[in-house]
Design a protein around this motif. Structure first.
Motif, short mmCIF file in Angstrom:
data_model
loop_
_atom_site.label_atom_id
_atom_site.label_comp_id
_atom_site.label_asym_id
_atom_site.label_seq_id
_atom_site.Cartn_x
_atom_site.Cartn_y
_atom_site.Cartn_z
N HIS A 1 -11.68 -4.25 36.17
CA HIS A 1 -11.25 -5.43 35.42
C HIS A 1 -11.43 -6.72 36.23
N TYR A 2 -12.29 -6.72 37.21
CA TYR A 2 -12.38 -7.88 38.10
C TYR A 2 -12.91 -9.12 37.38
N ASP A 3 -13.57 -8.93 36.22
CA ASP A 3 -14.06 -10.07 35.45
C ASP A 3 -13.27 -10.26 34.15
N ALA A 4 -12.08 -9.65 34.08
CA ALA A 4 -11.25 -9.77 32.87
C ALA A 4 -10.51 -11.10 32.86
N ARG A 5 -9.84 -11.36 31.73
CA ARG A 5 -9.07 -12.60 31.64
C ARG A 5 -7.93 -12.43 30.65
N ARG A 6 -6.76 -12.91 31.06
CA ARG A 6 -5.60 -13.03 30.18
C ARG A 6 -4.90 -14.33 30.55
N GLY A 7 -5.07 -15.34 29.71
CA GLY A 7 -4.57 -16.66 30.09
C GLY A 7 -5.28 -17.13 31.35
N HIS A 8 -4.50 -17.57 32.33
CA HIS A 8 -5.13 -18.00 33.58
C HIS A 8 -5.36 -16.84 34.53
N LEU A 9 -4.91 -15.65 34.16
CA LEU A 9 -4.98 -14.49 35.05
C LEU A 9 -6.25 -13.67 34.82
N ALA A 10 -6.65 -12.94 35.84
CA ALA A 10 -7.84 -12.09 35.75
C ALA A 10 -7.45 -10.73 35.16
N GLY A 11 -6.94 -10.75 33.94
CA GLY A 11 -6.52 -9.52 33.27
C GLY A 11 -5.00 -9.38 33.28
N THR A 12 -4.52 -8.32 32.67
CA THR A 12 -3.09 -8.06 32.63
C THR A 12 -2.61 -7.65 34.02
N ASP A 13 -1.30 -7.67 34.22
CA ASP A 13 -0.75 -7.23 35.50
C ASP A 13 -1.14 -5.77 35.77
N ALA A 14 -1.04 -4.93 34.76
CA ALA A 14 -1.37 -3.51 34.93
C ALA A 14 -2.84 -3.33 35.30
#
Length: 346
Positions: free
Chosen positions: A78-91
């Motif tokens: 998930h290194y290229d994921a996104r959730r809001g300003h974050l790079a994916g969910t915490d999990a």
């Protein structure tokens, strides 16, 4: 017991566990753990534990930089994921870190960037897996949360230094080679060049209080570190050499954070202080603000311990790679520190 006495007792009961957040309880029980050596040709894992990147080119640059350094690259799921300003969910972000530590083929982990959000992962990390698979973790700024937590919960030496998408200029590449590949007992001295000035101006150090001290390094970004106060993810400060840096913080906020370190007892426990760069931390126009120099003098001079400022640590194009947990000798008069012991397994 009257009501006032009950409230006083209850308040003390609530506060005492938080005092353990200085690190005296959990971290003191963790022996220092050294990572396995790293060699060219090994596999490096790229992860994004904090903010997402706003341009996929940065992720490509991080991969290319690791390959140019001589490594095979494996990216987190998930290194290229996104959730809001974050790079994916915490999990997702914690899962990528746990998976990289568990993967026997991965010999080092490099964070693609900092930003914000790494502290959200700390309860989700598998510290038992980290202890069983000690390996290099490299990053700075928001990655301070990981350095602190892994030091406190696993005792593993990690490395405060350039992120994957950052500048890999000759100085940083040389630091990578000397610290992580050649495993030198590095003498950290600022690179000072006069350029077209009569006397050098850049990368100057200034002694706050002279003297020498020895101890294991802890620290990183001042804002991120102080935000862990009262948690079990802050390492033991006793007898340590504290290094700090920050960026874009008004002096009154720097003062508040030093006040936190003082009130929680951390400053009174350290053997020495290395203050790197606080980039863009100048007071505003006009009056009404302490300067950074005044703040450092107010909090560090009364400690009576060696301290200096200006080390090449922080949000800089050229920066030291500092082993968090490595044993060093600080020379505040010279504005240097040096590694005393290897920080890799034999």
């Amino acid at each position: 017991m009257d009501r006032r006495g009950f409230i006083r007792t209850a308040a003390l009961t609530a506060v005492l566990p938080s005092l353990g957040g200085i690190g005296t309880a959990s971290a003191a029980a963790r022996p220092r753990l050294l990572p396995v050596p790293l060699a060219k040709g090994d596999t490096i894992g790229l992860v994004s534990p904090s903010s997402a990147t706003d341009d996929s080119l940065n992720l490509q640059l991080a991969r290319e930089a690791m390959e140019a350094l001589g490594f095979t690259v494996k990216t987190g799921a998930h290194y290229d994921a996104r959730r809001g300003h974050l790079a994916g969910t915490d999990a997702q972000r914690a899962g990528d870190l746990n998976a990289m530590f568990a993967d026997k083929a991965v010999k080092a982990i490099v964070c693609t960037r900092g930003g914000s959000g790494a502290a959200r992962l700390l309860p989700l990390l598998d510290y038992a897996v980290i202890r069983r698979n000690p390996k290099v973790l490299l990053g700075y700024s928001d990655i301070t949360a990981l350095h602190c937590a892994i030091q406190a919960q696993a005792g593993l030496v990690t490395f405060h230094g350039p992120i994957g998408s950052g500048s890999w200029n000759p100085f940083n590449v040389d630091q990578f080679r000397r610290v992580l590949l050649d495993r030198e007992l590095v003498d950290y001295r600022n690179k000072v060049e006069a350029g077209d000035e009569l006397v050098p101006r850049r990368n100057r150090t200034l002694t706050i209080r002279g003297g020498k001290a020895r101890g294991e390094l802890i620290g990183g970004n001042l804002t991120v570190l102080t935000a862990l106060a009262g948690s079990p993810y802050l390492p033991d400060f006793r007898g340590r050499i504290l290094f700090l840096e920050d960026v874009s913080e008004a002096p009154y906020r720097v003062d508040r954070m030093f006040s936190t370190l003082k009130l929680m007892g951390a400053l009174d426990q350290v053997a020495g202080v290395i203050f790197g760069e606080c980039s863009d931390c100048n007071p505003g126009d006009g009056y009404g603000s302490l300067t950074l120099e005044q703040i450092l003098d107010d909090y560090l001079l009364p400690l009576g311990i060696p301290a200096y400022r200006g080390a090449m640590i922080g949000h800089l194009r050229e920066q030291f790679i500092v082993p968090v947990g490595g044993k060093v000798e600080l020379d505040a008069d010279a504005g240097t520190f040096r590694l005393l012991e290897p920080v890799f397994q034999a």
